[in-house]
Design a protein around this motif. Structure first.
Motif, PDB file in Angstrom:
ATOM      1  N   HIS A   6       0.829  -1.203   0.000  1.00 34.84           N
ATOM      2  CA  HIS A   6       0.000   0.000   0.000  1.00 34.84           C
ATOM      3  C   HIS A   6       0.863   1.251   0.000  1.00 34.84           C
ATOM      4  O   HIS A   6       1.827   1.350   0.758  1.00 34.84           O
ATOM      5  CB  HIS A   6      -0.913   0.031   1.225  1.00 34.84           C
ATOM      6  N   LYS A   7       0.494   2.199  -0.857  1.00 42.42           N
ATOM      7  CA  LYS A   7       1.234   3.459  -0.973  1.00 42.42           C
ATOM      8  C   LYS A   7       0.271   4.604  -0.703  1.00 42.42           C
ATOM      9  O   LYS A   7      -0.738   4.743  -1.396  1.00 42.42           O
ATOM     10  CB  LYS A   7       1.855   3.583  -2.357  1.00 42.42           C
ATOM     11  N   ILE A   8       0.599   5.408   0.305  1.00 43.84           N
ATOM     12  CA  ILE A   8      -0.268   6.513   0.707  1.00 43.84           C
ATOM     13  C   ILE A   8       0.545   7.797   0.733  1.00 43.84           C
ATOM     14  O   ILE A   8       1.607   7.861   1.363  1.00 43.84           O
ATOM     15  CB  ILE A   8      -0.886   6.257   2.097  1.00 43.84           C
ATOM     16  N   LEU A   9       0.058   8.825   0.043  1.00 49.03           N
ATOM     17  CA  LEU A   9       0.702  10.141   0.079  1.00 49.03           C
ATOM     18  C   LEU A   9       0.026  10.992   1.142  1.00 49.03           C
ATOM     19  O   LEU A   9      -1.203  10.956   1.284  1.00 49.03           O
ATOM     20  CB  LEU A   9       0.579  10.849  -1.274  1.00 49.03           C
ATOM     21  N   ILE A  10       0.819  11.742   1.893  1.00 48.27           N
ATOM     22  CA  ILE A  10       0.260  12.698   2.866  1.00 48.27           C
ATOM     23  C   ILE A  10       0.512  14.090   2.308  1.00 48.27           C
ATOM     24  O   ILE A  10       1.664  14.499   2.121  1.00 48.27           O
ATOM     25  CB  ILE A  10       0.877  12.526   4.272  1.00 48.27           C
ATOM     26  N   LEU A  11      -0.567  14.793   2.002  1.00 50.17           N
ATOM     27  CA  LEU A  11      -0.494  16.090   1.325  1.00 50.17           C
ATOM     28  C   LEU A  11      -1.083  17.189   2.193  1.00 50.17           C
ATOM     29  O   LEU A  11      -1.877  16.926   3.100  1.00 50.17           O
ATOM     30  CB  LEU A  11      -1.288  16.047   0.008  1.00 50.17           C
ATOM     31  N   VAL A 121       4.296   8.488   2.204  1.00 54.11           N
ATOM     32  CA  VAL A 121       5.145   9.504   1.563  1.00 54.11           C
ATOM     33  C   VAL A 121       4.760  10.874   2.089  1.00 54.11           C
ATOM     34  O   VAL A 121       3.659  11.376   1.819  1.00 54.11           O
ATOM     35  CB  VAL A 121       5.017   9.449   0.026  1.00 54.11           C
ATOM     36  N   ASP A 122       5.657  11.475   2.871  1.00 57.41           N
ATOM     37  CA  ASP A 122       5.439  12.817   3.415  1.00 57.41           C
ATOM     38  C   ASP A 122       5.919  13.832   2.389  1.00 57.41           C
ATOM     39  O   ASP A 122       7.097  13.840   2.012  1.00 57.41           O
ATOM     40  CB  ASP A 122       6.218  12.972   4.731  1.00 57.41           C
ATOM     41  N   THR A 123       5.013  14.670   1.911  1.00 53.58           N
ATOM     42  CA  THR A 123       5.325  15.604   0.828  1.00 53.58           C
ATOM     43  C   THR A 123       5.426  17.036   1.350  1.00 53.58           C
ATOM     44  O   THR A 123       4.909  17.337   2.430  1.00 53.58           O
ATOM     45  CB  THR A 123       4.237  15.558  -0.262  1.00 53.58           C
ATOM     46  N   PRO A 124       6.055  17.939   0.587  1.00 55.81           N
ATOM     47  CA  PRO A 124       6.051  19.359   0.973  1.00 55.81           C
ATOM     48  C   PRO A 124       4.680  19.970   0.686  1.00 55.81           C
ATOM     49  O   PRO A 124       3.860  19.356  -0.010  1.00 55.81           O
ATOM     50  CB  PRO A 124       7.125  19.970   0.067  1.00 55.81           C
ATOM     51  N   PRO A 125       4.403  21.163   1.211  1.00 55.92           N
ATOM     52  CA  PRO A 125       3.116  21.798   0.900  1.00 55.92           C
ATOM     53  C   PRO A 125       3.029  22.197  -0.569  1.00 55.92           C
ATOM     54  O   PRO A 125       4.052  22.396  -1.228  1.00 55.92           O
ATOM     55  CB  PRO A 125       3.099  23.027   1.815  1.00 55.92           C
ATOM     56  N   GLY A 126       1.805  22.287  -1.064  1.00 59.59           N
ATOM     57  CA  GLY A 126       1.601  22.772  -2.430  1.00 59.59           C
ATOM     58  C   GLY A 126       1.292  21.678  -3.428  1.00 59.59           C
ATOM     59  O   GLY A 126       0.989  20.537  -3.086  1.00 59.59           O
ATOM     60  N   THR A 127       1.396  22.063  -4.707  1.00 56.73           N
ATOM     61  CA  THR A 127       1.088  21.151  -5.823  1.00 56.73           C
ATOM     62  C   THR A 127       2.124  21.366  -6.921  1.00 56.73           C
ATOM     63  O   THR A 127       1.782  21.745  -8.039  1.00 56.73           O
ATOM     64  CB  THR A 127      -0.323  21.435  -6.385  1.00 56.73           C
TER      65      THR A 127
END
Length: 271
Positions: A6-11, A121-127
């Motif tokens: 399972h792959k989950i992005l945190i946005l 996956v902990d991502t930076p803010p934004g798009t």
């Protein structure tokens, strides 16, 4: 990525909403089951805070014949971050888009995660670049979805609406929204105060309007910040906190979201 179930992005559309804190505690919560293998990947290239929050500052990445080895918090919780590649936590990473994208690709391709149940996956803010890159690179391996973190006030929700719109445009399923810093319960008098007033109805109203699930609301708790600074799990520091109970409920909903797909894959493999 074939060994990752399972792959989950945190946005989050807005910085400072507690996304990395949520990512770290989602990892801690999932890893409480010793039979569950959890990996936490920090792709916030310019502001990697996961090493500090996970108590791994000063650790370095080791190379093996099968690739880069993650840094382990527990036997079943591995972490990878650009922070492990810096000589000092105060070093600035001044990279343009292509170099960031190359780093993310290397993390996904060259890290030897082994058999993993959840890759967070902990991502930076934004798009921007990092988000497009990770979605593009993982597209062929299927991403379960994105958890989007916000705070109750409209200035945060405004950017979160853009984040949800981004998910729809790149066909990334939205697991749900988490409203962080949602009220503060005084530890003495037990009275609840709204530090960040939800002037437009908060995440609950937004989720209703946009028809996306609200996973839960995590109240403010001073122990959370202290635990992060010490690099410890908040669940151990304050097991009876309302915030801990909220986290556990949210984690259960994320597991339930992922479980139908896992059941389907297991039935296909057995047949």
């Amino acid at each position: 990525m074939k060994t990752v179930k399972h792959k989950i992005l945190i946005l989050s559309g807005k910085g400072g909403v507690g996304k990395s804190t949520f990512s770290a505690h989602l990892a801690h919560g999932l890893a409480e089951d010793e039979n569950t293998q959890v990996a936490l990947l920090d792709i916030d290239i310019c502001g990697p805070s996961i090493p500090k929050i996970m108590g791994l500052e000063g650790e370095q990445v080791h190379q093996s014949g099968s690739g880069w080895s993650p840094v382990y918090v527990e036997d079943n919780l591995g972490v990878m971050s650009v922070g492990f590649l810096l000589s000092s936590p105060d070093d600035a990473v001044i990279w343009r888009g292509p170099k960031k994208n190359g780093m993310i690709k290397q993390f996904l391709r060259d890290v030897d995660w082994g058999d993993v149940d959840y890759l967070l996956v902990d991502t930076p803010p934004g798009t921007s670049d990092e988000h497009l890159s990770v979605v593009q690179y993982l597209a062929a391996t299927h991403i379960d979805g994105a958890v989007i973190v916000t705070t109750p006030q409209e200035v945060s929700l405004q950017d979160v609406r853009k984040e949800i719109n981004f998910c729809h445009k790149v066909k990334l399923p939205v697991v749900g929204v988490v409203e962080n810093m949602s009220g503060f319960v005084c530890p003495r008098c037990k009275k609840e105060s709204q530090i960040f007033p939800p002037t437009t109805g908060g995440a609950e109203a937004m989720c209703r309007d946009l028809k996306v699930p609200l996973l839960g609301k995590v109240p403010l708790d001073p122990h959370i910040g202290k635990s992060c600074d010490k690099g410890q799990s908040f669940f151990i520091e304050a097991p009876d906190s309302p915030a801990t109970l909220a986290y556990r409920s949210i984690i259960q909903k994320i597991q339930e979201f992922c479980s139908p797909r896992q059941s389907k894959e297991e039935s296909l493999s057995s047949s």
